[in-house]
Motif scaffolding. Structure first.
Motif, PDB file in Angstrom:
ATOM      1  N   MET A   1      29.469 -17.586 -11.132  1.00 58.43           N
ATOM      2  CA  MET A   1      28.692 -18.640 -11.570  1.00 58.43           C
ATOM      3  C   MET A   1      27.247 -18.734 -10.716  1.00 58.43           C
ATOM      4  SD  MET A   1      31.305 -21.493 -13.073  1.00 58.43           S
ATOM      5  CE  MET A   1      30.231 -22.810 -13.486  1.00 58.43           C
ATOM      6  N   GLU A   2      27.630 -18.647  -9.496  1.00 52.84           N
ATOM      7  CA  GLU A   2      26.659 -18.694  -8.625  1.00 52.84           C
ATOM      8  C   GLU A   2      25.645 -17.540  -8.579  1.00 52.84           C
ATOM      9  OE1 GLU A   2      28.387 -19.140  -4.839  1.00 52.84           O
ATOM     10  OE2 GLU A   2      29.210 -21.161  -5.311  1.00 52.84           O
ATOM     11  N   TRP A   3      26.202 -16.208  -9.025  1.00 50.65           N
ATOM     12  CA  TRP A   3      25.618 -15.149  -9.293  1.00 50.65           C
ATOM     13  C   TRP A   3      24.919 -15.230 -10.525  1.00 50.65           C
ATOM     14  CZ3 TRP A   3      27.604 -11.006 -12.879  1.00 50.65           C
ATOM     15  CH2 TRP A   3      26.627  -9.865 -13.110  1.00 50.65           C
ATOM     16  N   TRP A   4      25.192 -16.017 -11.555  1.00 51.10           N
ATOM     17  CA  TRP A   4      24.400 -15.969 -12.593  1.00 51.10           C
ATOM     18  C   TRP A   4      23.117 -16.839 -12.286  1.00 51.10           C
ATOM     19  CZ3 TRP A   4      23.477 -20.641 -15.140  1.00 51.10           C
ATOM     20  CH2 TRP A   4      22.538 -20.591 -16.479  1.00 51.10           C
ATOM     21  N   GLN A   5      23.649 -18.060 -11.541  1.00 49.96           N
ATOM     22  CA  GLN A   5      22.434 -18.757 -11.098  1.00 49.96           C
ATOM     23  C   GLN A   5      21.435 -18.295 -10.466  1.00 49.96           C
ATOM     24  OE1 GLN A   5      22.708 -22.077 -12.583  1.00 49.96           O
ATOM     25  NE2 GLN A   5      20.436 -22.192 -12.242  1.00 49.96           N
ATOM     26  N   ASP A   6      21.821 -17.340  -9.366  1.00 46.80           N
ATOM     27  CA  ASP A   6      20.789 -16.401  -8.836  1.00 46.80           C
ATOM     28  C   ASP A   6      19.834 -15.695  -9.727  1.00 46.80           C
ATOM     29  OD1 ASP A   6      21.625 -17.097  -6.169  1.00 46.80           O
ATOM     30  OD2 ASP A   6      22.850 -15.289  -6.244  1.00 46.80           O
ATOM     31  N   ALA A   7      20.531 -15.367 -10.895  1.00 44.31           N
ATOM     32  CA  ALA A   7      19.584 -14.469 -11.870  1.00 44.31           C
ATOM     33  C   ALA A   7      18.618 -15.542 -12.419  1.00 44.31           C
ATOM     34  CB  ALA A   7      20.559 -13.806 -12.964  1.00 44.31           C
ATOM     35  N   THR A   8      19.340 -16.712 -12.784  1.00 43.81           N
ATOM     36  CA  THR A   8      18.108 -17.562 -13.555  1.00 43.81           C
ATOM     37  C   THR A   8      17.174 -18.073 -12.624  1.00 43.81           C
ATOM     38  OG1 THR A   8      19.515 -19.367 -13.208  1.00 43.81           O
ATOM     39  CG2 THR A   8      19.884 -18.383 -15.329  1.00 43.81           C
ATOM     40  N   ASP A   9      17.418 -18.217 -11.485  1.00 43.17           N
ATOM     41  CA  ASP A   9      16.539 -18.257 -10.292  1.00 43.17           C
ATOM     42  C   ASP A   9      15.445 -17.448  -9.803  1.00 43.17           C
ATOM     43  OD1 ASP A   9      17.257 -21.006 -10.458  1.00 43.17           O
ATOM     44  OD2 ASP A   9      18.687 -20.838  -8.876  1.00 43.17           O
ATOM     45  N   HIS A  10      15.726 -16.198 -10.547  1.00 42.48           N
ATOM     46  CA  HIS A  10      14.997 -15.017 -10.414  1.00 42.48           C
ATOM     47  C   HIS A  10      15.526 -14.349  -8.990  1.00 42.48           C
ATOM     48  CE1 HIS A  10      12.735 -15.740 -13.885  1.00 42.48           C
ATOM     49  NE2 HIS A  10      12.339 -16.742 -13.410  1.00 42.48           N
ATOM     50  N   LYS A  11      16.436 -14.401  -8.479  1.00 46.84           N
ATOM     51  CA  LYS A  11      16.813 -13.940  -7.363  1.00 46.84           C
ATOM     52  C   LYS A  11      17.647 -12.646  -7.844  1.00 46.84           C
ATOM     53  CE  LYS A  11      17.442 -18.276  -4.907  1.00 46.84           C
ATOM     54  NZ  LYS A  11      18.196 -19.219  -4.017  1.00 46.84           N
ATOM     55  N   LEU A  12      17.098 -11.677  -8.460  1.00 43.38           N
ATOM     56  CA  LEU A  12      17.694 -10.688  -9.129  1.00 43.38           C
ATOM     57  C   LEU A  12      18.304  -9.421  -8.140  1.00 43.38           C
ATOM     58  CD1 LEU A  12      15.794 -10.086 -12.497  1.00 43.38           C
ATOM     59  CD2 LEU A  12      17.450 -11.655 -11.827  1.00 43.38           C
ATOM     60  N   ILE A  13      17.688  -9.603  -6.912  1.00 43.75           N
ATOM     61  CA  ILE A  13      18.207  -8.482  -5.821  1.00 43.75           C
ATOM     62  C   ILE A  13      19.475  -8.748  -5.680  1.00 43.75           C
ATOM     63  CG2 ILE A  13      18.137  -7.604  -3.590  1.00 43.75           C
ATOM     64  CD1 ILE A  13      14.833  -7.722  -4.037  1.00 43.75           C
ATOM     65  N   SER A  14      19.886 -10.169  -5.493  1.00 40.25           N
ATOM     66  CA  SER A  14      21.400 -10.642  -5.171  1.00 40.25           C
ATOM     67  C   SER A  14      22.050 -10.515  -6.252  1.00 40.25           C
ATOM     68  CB  SER A  14      21.400 -11.999  -4.909  1.00 40.25           C
ATOM     69  OG  SER A  14      22.663 -12.592  -4.875  1.00 40.25           O
ATOM     70  N   ALA A  15      21.633 -10.530  -7.616  1.00 36.06           N
ATOM     71  CA  ALA A  15      22.381 -10.168  -8.921  1.00 36.06           C
ATOM     72  C   ALA A  15      22.900  -8.834  -9.035  1.00 36.06           C
ATOM     73  CB  ALA A  15      21.671 -10.478  -9.981  1.00 36.06           C
ATOM     74  N   ILE A  16      22.053  -8.027  -8.633  1.00 34.61           N
ATOM     75  CA  ILE A  16      22.013  -6.713  -9.063  1.00 34.61           C
ATOM     76  C   ILE A  16      22.935  -6.106  -7.803  1.00 34.61           C
ATOM     77  CG2 ILE A  16      20.970  -4.281  -8.634  1.00 34.61           C
ATOM     78  CD1 ILE A  16      18.302  -5.433  -9.718  1.00 34.61           C
ATOM     79  N   THR A  17      22.947  -6.750  -6.567  1.00 34.30           N
ATOM     80  CA  THR A  17      23.885  -6.110  -5.675  1.00 34.30           C
ATOM     81  C   THR A  17      25.324  -6.648  -5.862  1.00 34.30           C
ATOM     82  OG1 THR A  17      22.288  -6.525  -3.803  1.00 34.30           O
ATOM     83  CG2 THR A  17      24.596  -6.657  -3.160  1.00 34.30           C
TER      84      THR A  17
ATOM     85  N   SER B   1       5.597 -12.556  -9.321  1.00 35.87           N
ATOM     86  CA  SER B   1       6.526 -11.161  -9.562  1.00 35.87           C
ATOM     87  C   SER B   1       6.903 -10.838  -8.206  1.00 35.87           C
ATOM     88  CB  SER B   1       5.551 -10.066  -9.926  1.00 35.87           C
ATOM     89  OG  SER B   1       6.190  -8.972  -9.988  1.00 35.87           O
ATOM     90  N   SER B   2       6.473 -11.187  -7.078  1.00 36.15           N
ATOM     91  CA  SER B   2       6.958 -10.964  -5.781  1.00 36.15           C
ATOM     92  C   SER B   2       7.943 -11.658  -5.450  1.00 36.15           C
ATOM     93  CB  SER B   2       5.971 -11.045  -4.549  1.00 36.15           C
ATOM     94  OG  SER B   2       4.746 -10.265  -4.997  1.00 36.15           O
ATOM     95  N   LYS B   3       8.066 -13.031  -5.743  1.00 37.49           N
ATOM     96  CA  LYS B   3       9.062 -14.083  -5.793  1.00 37.49           C
ATOM     97  C   LYS B   3      10.312 -14.107  -6.455  1.00 37.49           C
ATOM     98  CE  LYS B   3       6.253 -17.753  -3.697  1.00 37.49           C
ATOM     99  NZ  LYS B   3       6.024 -19.202  -3.768  1.00 37.49           N
ATOM    100  N   SER B   4      10.173 -13.568  -7.800  1.00 33.91           N
ATOM    101  CA  SER B   4      11.188 -13.433  -8.762  1.00 33.91           C
ATOM    102  C   SER B   4      11.863 -12.151  -8.824  1.00 33.91           C
ATOM    103  CB  SER B   4      10.550 -13.842 -10.147  1.00 33.91           C
ATOM    104  OG  SER B   4       9.596 -12.592 -10.801  1.00 33.91           O
ATOM    105  N   THR B   5      11.407 -11.042  -8.625  1.00 29.75           N
ATOM    106  CA  THR B   5      11.855  -9.856  -9.076  1.00 29.75           C
ATOM    107  C   THR B   5      12.517  -9.592 -10.471  1.00 29.75           C
ATOM    108  OG1 THR B   5      14.090 -10.478  -8.078  1.00 29.75           O
ATOM    109  CG2 THR B   5      12.473  -9.526  -6.554  1.00 29.75           C
ATOM    110  N   ASP B   6      12.071 -10.643 -11.282  1.00 33.96           N
ATOM    111  CA  ASP B   6      12.245 -10.467 -12.896  1.00 33.96           C
ATOM    112  C   ASP B   6      11.643  -9.439 -13.310  1.00 33.96           C
ATOM    113  OD1 ASP B   6      12.052 -11.119 -15.629  1.00 33.96           O
ATOM    114  OD2 ASP B   6      13.292 -12.877 -15.199  1.00 33.96           O
ATOM    115  N   ARG B   7      12.109  -8.513 -14.123  1.00 34.88           N
ATOM    116  CA  ARG B   7      11.461  -7.438 -14.735  1.00 34.88           C
ATOM    117  C   ARG B   7      10.342  -7.652 -15.745  1.00 34.88           C
ATOM    118  NH1 ARG B   7       9.341  -2.570 -13.700  1.00 34.88           N
ATOM    119  NH2 ARG B   7       9.056  -1.372 -15.517  1.00 34.88           N
ATOM    120  N   LEU B   8      10.744  -8.741 -16.567  1.00 28.37           N
ATOM    121  CA  LEU B   8       9.838  -9.259 -17.629  1.00 28.37           C
ATOM    122  C   LEU B   8       8.566  -9.994 -16.850  1.00 28.37           C
ATOM    123  CD1 LEU B   8      12.255 -10.726 -20.051  1.00 28.37           C
ATOM    124  CD2 LEU B   8      10.906  -8.518 -20.180  1.00 28.37           C
TER     125      LEU B   8
END
Length: 512
Positions: A129-145, A409-416
């Motif tokens: 759930m924390e991983w999902w929250q990282d993604a919603t907060d645009h911490k995608l590097i953590s999500a990808i890891t 873009s730099s802060k989010s690492t969100d592809r969109l």
């Protein structure tokens, strides 16, 4: 139909769809709860859920099967709601419903409930759930890891592979999704056949896409979605008449499978018959009740038919009705996105800015919208502001907004968000005749017709004929029912096919 919110390409984008489903990858037992193994023939063997209710567990497993293999998203949601009634403290069921729901208000409410119930979940579930929250907060590097960690543990588990490739698809990382799928060696999962067929189609590898669709239909001959998906991939490939045949085959199997009715309408629109397209849309609206998100999707595509006819007043009327309805129903992101699209086709930059301001006001309201959707929409609106400023020669505004997009873009690492920045930067640099620099940005936004058009021209400017030809051919053969396609591809295609057109890009694209 592809099982992801990202398929609502006209206006509804979710970079975090079903991330929380990875909770199913962990066997866990929370305090006071049971972990009941599922039956040996279930795909979830060795990957049980944790809940105080075995029936709630069973319903969630069935909801996933129905949602992933049959793409019956509404039926899947019903099962998730039933599971929550049986176990109101089932945090992961709330999380799954948050990600799967087609009701924006329910998405927000269920996400809040899931977070509030984290203490009832196991450590593994809380981690996901924390991983999902990282993604919603645009911490995608953590999500990808974390996704990569899961893949290393379960490299050949079809449900792990499904969730990984599905998420990568929402991030438009099609090559990566295909690589994960091909390495898995899995060949018998209907859900994977469906999603990966789309991935191959997005990569324009239609032979591989259609081969998978053949297998998908053979694996589930009595289900409507395989025929529906086959139809959509055929349409993407430009085989419109065959596409219509498969949409009708889907409706013959299940007369209530309304996606196929609207698929028929979309296809007629792409074929150029806007009157027939609107007739088919109206049949769908009158015949089928549907969730709000789907209603907005096809109302938007119906509005695009006026763009394809060059009837901007008709388009304004249709889009405004969508915006008004979204406002009345407190769907801020959808209202904002509708105004953003209205700004995109306005011939008068001043009027375009009026709609951009309305989009920003709606987004600021922020009702019934997930944070990730708000951030993504904000980036899309800023991109439109840049494109308007480029048209008016307002260099100061261009630079100011590009700086904001770059920071986002730099802060989010969100592809969109990244592609919104690259598309805007590419347009700005192209207008300044800095073609080499523009190309480096435009190549990062190859799925958007606006960027493809500039990229083809930029290649031509630097005398890269092969790149100009390849990009022009891709653009001329895009068959997605989106506003960008209506605005860019149709006029481009007319020149592409007209011997009297003097377009320099066309001259390159037609070289043998």
């Amino acid at each position: 139909m592809l099982f992801t919110h990202a398929i609502l390409k006209t206006s509804i984008r979710s970079a975090t769809l079903f991330l929380a489903v990875f909770a199913l990858l962990f066997a866990a037992v929370a305090s006071g709860q049971q972990s009941t193994p599922v039956q040996p023939d279930s795909p979830w063997t060795t990957l049980p859920l944790t809940s105080k209710s075995p029936e709630a567990q069973r319903l969630v497993v069935e909801a996933m099967r129905v949602g992933l293999d049959l793409v019956e998203q509404e039926q899947s949601d019903v099962m998730l709601r039933q599971a929550i009634k049986l176990d109101p403290d089932f945090a992961m069921a709330h999380e799954l419903l948050s990600q799967n729901s087609l009701d924006p208000a329910e998405q927000v409410a269920e996400n809040a409930k899931a977070l509030a119930l984290k203490s009832h979940a196991s450590p593994a579930e809380r981690l996901v759930m924390e991983w999902w929250q990282d993604a919603t907060d645009h911490k995608l590097i953590s999500a990808i890891t974390k996704m990569n960690d899961v893949l290393s543990l379960y490299p050949h588990d079809k449900w792990v592979i499904f969730m990984a490739t599905n998420w990568l698809t929402t991030q438009t990382q099609y090559e990566r999704a295909i690589a994960v799928y091909e390495r898995s060696g899995i060949t018998d999962s209907p859900g994977l056949m469906n999603n990966m067929g789309y991935c191959y189609a997005y990569m324009r590898e239609f032979d591989k896409a259609l081969t998978l669709m053949d297998k998908y239909v053979s694996a589930m001959p009595k289900e409507a979605n395989p025929q529906d998906s086959y139809a959509e991939v055929l349409r993407m490939a430009g085989s419109f008449n065959k596409s219509l045949e498969h949409y009708r085959a889907a409706l013959a199997i299940d007369p209530q499978f309304y996606s196929s009715q609207f698929g028929i309408a979309d296809t007629y629109s792409l074929m150029g018959d806007q009157v027939r397209a609107r007739e088919e849309y109206e049949i769908g609206f009158q015949k089928f009740p549907m969730p709000e998100l789907h209603q907005v999707q096809w109302k938007t595509r119906e509005a695009e038919t006026y763009i394809r006819e060059g009837d901007l007043k008709g388009a304004d009327h249709a889009f405004q009705a969508i915006a008004d309805d979204a406002h009345a129903k407190h769907m801020s992101q959808l209202e904002a996105d509708t105004y953003r699209q209205m700004a995109m086709y306005q011939p008068d930059p001043k009027q375009a800015l009026v709609f951009v301001s309305k989009a920003e006001a709606a987004l600021k309201d922020g009702k019934n919208a997930m944070p990730a959707s708000i951030h993504q929409e904000q980036a899309q609106i800023l991109r439109v502001r840049v494109e308007i400023a480029v048209k008016t020669g307002d260099r100061q505004t261009v630079n100011t907004i590009l700086a904001r997009l770059d920071e986002m873009s730099s802060k989010s690492t969100d592809r969109l968000i990244e592609t919104a920045y690259h598309g805007a930067a590419g347009a700005a640099l192209f207008s300044q005749h800095k073609y080499d620099e523009a190309i480096s940005h435009l190549e990062e936004d190859k799925n958007n017709p606006l960027s493809l058009k500039l990229l083809a021209s930029a290649y031509q400017k630097i005398r890269y004929s092969a790149g100009a030809k390849r990009t022009s051919d891709t653009l001329a053969n895009l068959n997605d029912p989106t506003l960008e396609q209506a605005l860019v591809v149709l006029p481009f295609r007319k020149c592409y096919e007209d011997p009297s057109c003097n377009s320099s890009v066309k001259a390159v694209s037609l070289k043998k």
